[in-house]
Design an enzyme around this catalytic site. Structure first.
Site, PDB file in Angstrom:
ATOM      1  N   TYR A 184       2.971  28.593  38.719  1.00  0.00           N
ATOM      2  CA  TYR A 184       1.579  29.042  38.800  1.00  0.00           C
ATOM      3  C   TYR A 184       0.960  29.092  37.416  1.00  0.00           C
ATOM      4  CZ  TYR A 184       3.150  33.704  37.271  1.00  0.00           C
ATOM      5  OH  TYR A 184       3.675  34.752  36.549  1.00  0.00           O
ATOM      6  N   CYS A 185      -0.357  28.914  37.378  1.00  0.00           N
ATOM      7  CA  CYS A 185      -1.134  29.030  36.145  1.00  0.00           C
ATOM      8  C   CYS A 185      -2.564  29.390  36.537  1.00  0.00           C
ATOM      9  CB  CYS A 185      -1.077  27.744  35.315  1.00  0.00           C
ATOM     10  SG  CYS A 185      -1.633  26.283  36.216  1.00  0.00           S
ATOM     11  N   THR A 186      -3.471  29.414  35.595  1.00  0.00           N
ATOM     12  CA  THR A 186      -4.807  29.943  35.853  1.00  0.00           C
ATOM     13  C   THR A 186      -5.523  29.216  36.984  1.00  0.00           C
ATOM     14  OG1 THR A 186      -4.953  30.489  33.497  1.00  0.00           O
ATOM     15  CG2 THR A 186      -6.992  30.609  34.790  1.00  0.00           C
ATOM     16  N   ILE A 213      -3.865  30.738  40.131  1.00  0.00           N
ATOM     17  CA  ILE A 213      -4.050  32.182  40.278  1.00  0.00           C
ATOM     18  C   ILE A 213      -5.454  32.497  40.784  1.00  0.00           C
ATOM     19  CG2 ILE A 213      -4.059  34.404  39.061  1.00  0.00           C
ATOM     20  CD1 ILE A 213      -2.207  32.993  36.954  1.00  0.00           C
TER      21      ILE A 213
END
Length: 303
Positions: A184-186, A213
């Protein structure tokens, strides 16, 4: 009265002439009075822009007309009106600087050798089905996770995405290669690359959260598996999905709870210091430290 917004987006698709696309994007943004940062590469586009909502809508419509960009998911949030000091549109070898441009295989449909996309609901369903076997793997820079992350997530010791390949090849995560990994990342772009890099290094079951996210937080707010605040790459620095967001960050001076990053006052240093409101009032807490190395993340790491 103008309504100010921020958009975060990326699109993977073959770009035959990145320089021509860069010039088109720059002219388009200037005509709409938009500021922010855009990267173009042979693999596609990555950007975050701020401005008047109507101008951003026109920008999104025009950008989607480019072959392969029609599938771009523009993520919207409220802006302040001065979220970016200027407009920067550049051509780079990579949309995200993993230093592995040849590992990424891109078609009009997007990255074709990356992890399986999971919608937010599917992420929760996977955890319900597989329980503690599921490993959340943070695809951001380590400092971002200080104020928010998925519960029990692994946070690699990286300062920029340049560090990820060496970190994965160090052997410290080899025991996870047979487990279901949710990266996961922004906004999702870093995991497009990270998941491919992991699969190429022997991780067998790798997923990524569709929309990152941002999309997960929009759906579940603070009632799901995410906890804390989201670090964002504009003047706001942090974003909460609801008033119920936990404060998991710790002040670097007093260890009290905080989610507030402050700019180091060292000449030329772009590092960030996590300080509570009280400790922020003491200038001594903003002095540069020997631990400040590469500083705040560069514009290629905006998603």
């Amino acid at each position: 009265m103008a309504i100010n917004k921020i958009i975060l987006y990326y699109g993977f698709a073959p770009v035959a002439d990145p320089k021509a696309v860069m010039l088109w994007q720059k002219t388009l943004c200037q005509s709409l009075n938009l500021k922010g940062r855009i990267l173009i590469s042979k693999h596609g586009i990555n950007g975050t822009l701020g401005g008047d909502m109507e101008g951003l809508k026109k920008y999104a419509r025009a950008t989607k007309e480019y072959p392969g960009f029609g599938k771009i998911d523009f993520k919207w949030s409220d802006g302040l009106g001065d979220d970016f000091p200027k407009l920067s549109v550049k051509v780079r070898k990579e949309l995200v600087a993993f230093t592995t441009p040849e590992e990424v295989k891109v078609e009009k449909s997007g990255v074709v050798n990356g992890g399986k996309h999971l919608k937010p609901q599917q992420v929760n369903e996977l955890v319900e089905q597989r329980g503690d076997d599921v490993v959340f793997f943070d695809g951001r820079n380590a400092f971002e996770a200080k104020i928010g992350k998925f519960k029990n997530a692994i946070v690699p010791d990286v300062q920029t995405t340049h560090d990820f390949v060496a970190e994965l090849e160090s052997g410290k995560y080899d025991h996870l290669k047979d487990k279901p990994i949710v990266t996961y990342c922004t906004g999702g772009i870093r995991c497009e690359i990270l998941s491919a890099v992991m699969l190429n290094r022997g991780f067998k079951e790798v997923y990524q959260i569709q929309g990152g996210i941002v999309r997960y937080g929009e759906k579940y707010r603070d009632k799901g598996l995410w906890e804390g605040s989201l670090y964002v790459f504009d003047k706001r620095m942090t974003h909460n999905f609801s008033d119920e967001a936990l404060t998991i960050g710790e002040c670097e001076s007093c260890s009290g709870p905080t989610s507030s990053f402050r700019n180091c006052q060292g000449a030329g240093c772009k590092d960030l210091v996590l300080l509570c409101d009280s400790c922020f009032t003491d200038p001594a807490n903003l002095k540069c430290s020997d631990s400040h190395t590469r500083g705040r993340q560069k514009l290629q790491e905006i998603g």
